[in-house]
Design an enzyme around this catalytic site. Structure first.
Site, PDB file in Angstrom:
ATOM      1  N   HIS A  33     -10.487  -5.146  -3.641  1.00 34.86           N
ATOM      2  CA  HIS A  33      -9.140  -5.275  -3.112  1.00 34.86           C
ATOM      3  C   HIS A  33      -9.197  -5.666  -1.649  1.00 34.86           C
ATOM      4  CE1 HIS A  33     -10.307  -1.051  -2.547  1.00 34.86           C
ATOM      5  NE2 HIS A  33      -9.452  -0.997  -1.530  1.00 34.86           N
ATOM      6  N   MET A  34      -8.224  -6.460  -1.260  1.00 37.65           N
ATOM      7  CA  MET A  34      -8.138  -6.952   0.103  1.00 37.65           C
ATOM      8  C   MET A  34      -6.915  -6.328   0.757  1.00 37.65           C
ATOM      9  SD  MET A  34      -8.090 -10.933   1.295  1.00 37.65           S
ATOM     10  CE  MET A  34      -6.495 -11.361   0.652  1.00 37.65           C
ATOM     11  N   HIS A  35      -7.128  -5.628   1.866  1.00 38.25           N
ATOM     12  CA  HIS A  35      -6.024  -5.089   2.657  1.00 38.25           C
ATOM     13  C   HIS A  35      -5.546  -6.198   3.586  1.00 38.25           C
ATOM     14  CE1 HIS A  35      -6.758  -0.717   1.889  1.00 38.25           C
ATOM     15  NE2 HIS A  35      -7.985  -1.159   1.661  1.00 38.25           N
ATOM     16  N   ASN A  72     -13.268  -3.590   2.029  1.00 42.07           N
ATOM     17  CA  ASN A  72     -14.307  -2.565   2.125  1.00 42.07           C
ATOM     18  C   ASN A  72     -15.187  -2.656   0.883  1.00 42.07           C
ATOM     19  OD1 ASN A  72     -13.140  -1.447   4.522  1.00 42.07           O
ATOM     20  ND2 ASN A  72     -11.632  -0.424   3.244  1.00 42.07           N
ATOM     21  N   ASP A 115       0.848  -1.188   0.000  1.00 42.85           N
ATOM     22  CA  ASP A 115       0.000   0.000   0.000  1.00 42.85           C
ATOM     23  C   ASP A 115       0.889   1.246   0.000  1.00 42.85           C
ATOM     24  OD1 ASP A 115      -1.755   2.205   1.115  1.00 42.85           O
ATOM     25  OD2 ASP A 115      -3.199   0.567   1.113  1.00 42.85           O
ATOM     26  N   GLU A 164     -12.846   3.083  -1.138  1.00 40.09           N
ATOM     27  CA  GLU A 164     -12.314   4.273  -1.801  1.00 40.09           C
ATOM     28  C   GLU A 164     -11.991   4.024  -3.269  1.00 40.09           C
ATOM     29  OE1 GLU A 164      -9.025   5.825   0.435  1.00 40.09           O
ATOM     30  OE2 GLU A 164     -10.230   6.088   2.241  1.00 40.09           O
ATOM     31  N   VAL A 165     -11.452   2.849  -3.593  1.00 42.70           N
ATOM     32  CA  VAL A 165     -11.153   2.502  -4.977  1.00 42.70           C
ATOM     33  C   VAL A 165     -12.132   1.412  -5.393  1.00 42.70           C
ATOM     34  CG1 VAL A 165      -9.420   1.576  -6.570  1.00 42.70           C
ATOM     35  CG2 VAL A 165      -8.719   3.105  -4.710  1.00 42.70           C
TER      36      VAL A 165
END
Length: 120
Positions: free
Chosen positions: A102-104, A89, A33, A97-98
């Site tokens: 996607h996985m944080h 999210n 990130d 946000e994007v």
């Protein structure tokens, strides 16, 4: 594989924007990130453009499964040896946000804090 010309993550997949890659295969890409929230903070994304989990279907199962299967190995290699958190999210309420799934993966030597603040 579908991509979106304006999506920042699709641009990263296509190599138009550089990233600090941790892993890449035919289905997924993992990279650090650019604004890390913990000592270990990277993203794992499907290479195919899927805006949200609402938009995913059975055709995305392989990429989603790969994302989860890689998380532990990549987290440990990145320095999260005693646990980590995965966050995906989704949508406005989920603070996405994007708009590309996607996985944080977040971790480090210390606990990452509460998942969400509990209402009293």
């Amino acid at each position: 594989m579908s991509t979106d010309a304006n999506c920042i993550f699709c641009k990263i997949v296509r190599g138009e924007i550089p990233s600090n890659k941790l892993h890449e295969d035919e289905d997924v890409l993992a990279f650090h990130d650019v604004r890390p929230q913990a000592p270990v903070h990277f993203l794992i994304i499907p290479k195919a453009h899927v805006p949200t989990l609402y938009d995913g279907g059975v055709e995305h199962e392989k990429a989603y499964g790969r994302m989860l299967a890689l998380a532990g190995t990549l987290a440990r290699k990145a320095g999260a040896a005693d646990g980590f958190r995965i966050i995906i999210n989704t949508g406005r309420v989920g603070h996405q946000e994007v708009y590309h799934v996607h996985m944080h993966v977040i971790g480090g030597p210390d606990p990452v804090g509460p998942m969400i603040l509990r209402k009293k």
